[in-house]
Design a protein around this motif. Structure first.
Motif, PDB file in Angstrom:
ATOM      1  N   LYS A 102       0.832  -1.202   0.000  1.00 28.40           N
ATOM      2  CA  LYS A 102       0.000   0.000   0.000  1.00 28.40           C
ATOM      3  C   LYS A 102       0.873   1.260   0.000  1.00 28.40           C
ATOM      4  O   LYS A 102       0.618   2.201  -0.756  1.00 28.40           O
ATOM      5  CB  LYS A 102      -0.916   0.000   1.235  1.00 28.40           C
ATOM      6  CG  LYS A 102      -1.879   1.145   1.280  1.00 28.40           C
ATOM      7  CD  LYS A 102      -2.767   1.056   2.515  1.00 28.40           C
ATOM      8  CE  LYS A 102      -3.662   2.279   2.617  1.00 28.40           C
ATOM      9  NZ  LYS A 102      -4.465   2.249   3.826  1.00 28.40           N
ATOM     10  N   GLU A 106       1.063   4.022  -2.861  1.00 31.20           N
ATOM     11  CA  GLU A 106       0.833   5.438  -2.569  1.00 31.20           C
ATOM     12  C   GLU A 106       2.011   6.277  -3.033  1.00 31.20           C
ATOM     13  O   GLU A 106       1.832   7.348  -3.642  1.00 31.20           O
ATOM     14  CB  GLU A 106       0.590   5.640  -1.071  1.00 31.20           C
ATOM     15  CG  GLU A 106      -0.743   5.130  -0.583  1.00 31.20           C
ATOM     16  CD  GLU A 106      -0.880   5.188   0.934  1.00 31.20           C
ATOM     17  OE1 GLU A 106       0.086   5.581   1.614  1.00 31.20           O
ATOM     18  OE2 GLU A 106      -1.971   4.834   1.430  1.00 31.20           O
ATOM     19  N   GLU A 107       3.232   5.805  -2.754  1.00 32.69           N
ATOM     20  CA  GLU A 107       4.429   6.533  -3.165  1.00 32.69           C
ATOM     21  C   GLU A 107       4.524   6.584  -4.689  1.00 32.69           C
ATOM     22  O   GLU A 107       4.862   7.623  -5.266  1.00 32.69           O
ATOM     23  CB  GLU A 107       5.678   5.874  -2.569  1.00 32.69           C
ATOM     24  CG  GLU A 107       6.961   6.620  -2.828  1.00 32.69           C
ATOM     25  CD  GLU A 107       7.015   8.001  -2.206  1.00 32.69           C
ATOM     26  OE1 GLU A 107       7.729   8.846  -2.764  1.00 32.69           O
ATOM     27  OE2 GLU A 107       6.348   8.250  -1.178  1.00 32.69           O
ATOM     28  N   GLN A 109       2.017   6.435  -6.786  1.00 32.52           N
ATOM     29  CA  GLN A 109       0.967   7.371  -7.242  1.00 32.52           C
ATOM     30  C   GLN A 109       1.431   8.805  -7.044  1.00 32.52           C
ATOM     31  O   GLN A 109       1.250   9.645  -7.927  1.00 32.52           O
ATOM     32  CB  GLN A 109      -0.349   7.105  -6.479  1.00 32.52           C
ATOM     33  CG  GLN A 109      -1.502   7.944  -6.944  1.00 32.52           C
ATOM     34  CD  GLN A 109      -1.901   7.638  -8.372  1.00 32.52           C
ATOM     35  OE1 GLN A 109      -1.734   6.528  -8.847  1.00 32.52           O
ATOM     36  NE2 GLN A 109      -2.410   8.631  -9.065  1.00 32.52           N
ATOM     37  N   LYS A 110       2.050   9.069  -5.899  1.00 33.31           N
ATOM     38  CA  LYS A 110       2.551  10.414  -5.603  1.00 33.31           C
ATOM     39  C   LYS A 110       3.622  10.813  -6.628  1.00 33.31           C
ATOM     40  O   LYS A 110       3.589  11.919  -7.166  1.00 33.31           O
ATOM     41  CB  LYS A 110       3.122  10.435  -4.184  1.00 33.31           C
ATOM     42  CG  LYS A 110       3.640  11.770  -3.722  1.00 33.31           C
ATOM     43  CD  LYS A 110       4.183  11.655  -2.303  1.00 33.31           C
ATOM     44  CE  LYS A 110       4.909  12.902  -1.882  1.00 33.31           C
ATOM     45  NZ  LYS A 110       5.526  12.750  -0.566  1.00 33.31           N
TER      46      LYS A 110
END
Length: 170
Positions: A102, A106-107, A109-110
């Motif tokens: 996860k 998230e990283e 996506q960032k």
């Protein structure tokens, strides 16, 4: 003494002979009975000794069996605990893996959004440079046209009149 050895009298066997015969039978019987009792006592003692040995062996085997059962129970408990521990570790590892996945997502996506932002900035800069170059090109073209116009309007004679005089040395 045997029955043939009994002395006989007028009316049959003599009492004295019969008593001796009975006494000798009793002695033989008593002696045989004592021998049998002695043999029986020896056999009983041997059997009692064998029973004691077997009981001792049985106690030792029971103790050994109990120890073995305790070891088996301990091994079984250890295996059950190890299986439970392995299941807990596996669940914890899976949870940590999911959390890490996860965080990575998230990283990613960032960073993808950052890259998109950089891409937009680069496009904006390129567009700015392109429009600036077009504007510079127009301005340069204007200067070029003015230079051509000035050249056409300029007198054809020498412009040395407008040149600077060297300064005198003082």
């Amino acid at each position: 003494m045997q029955i043939k050895e009994l002395k006989t009298g007028f009316r049959g066997y003599r009492k004295e002979s019969v008593y001796r015969y009975i006494a000798s039978l009793e002695e033989d019987f008593s002696r045989k009975l004592l021998e049998k009792d002695s043999q029986s006592a020896k056999t009983t003692a041997q059997f009692e000794q064998r029973i004691e040995e077997l009981e001792t062996e049985l106690r030792a085997l029971k103790k050994e069996n109990e120890e073995q059962r305790n070891r088996q129970m301990m091994i079984a408990n250890t295996l059950l605990e190890a299986q439970a521990y392995a299941a807990r570790l596996q669940a914890e590892t899976l949870r940590q893996e999911q959390e890490a996945q996860k965080l990575i997502e998230e990283e990613a996506q960032k960073q993808y959004q950052e890259l998109e932002g950089y891409g937009k900035k680069v496009k904006d800069i390129r567009d700015s440079f392109a429009s600036l170059l077009k504007e510079l090109d127009r301005e340069a073209e204007k200067f070029e046209q003015r230079a051509e116009a000035l050249q056409k309007e300029a007198p054809a004679h020498n412009l040395s009149l407008f040149q600077r005089k060297p300064e005198s040395e003082e």
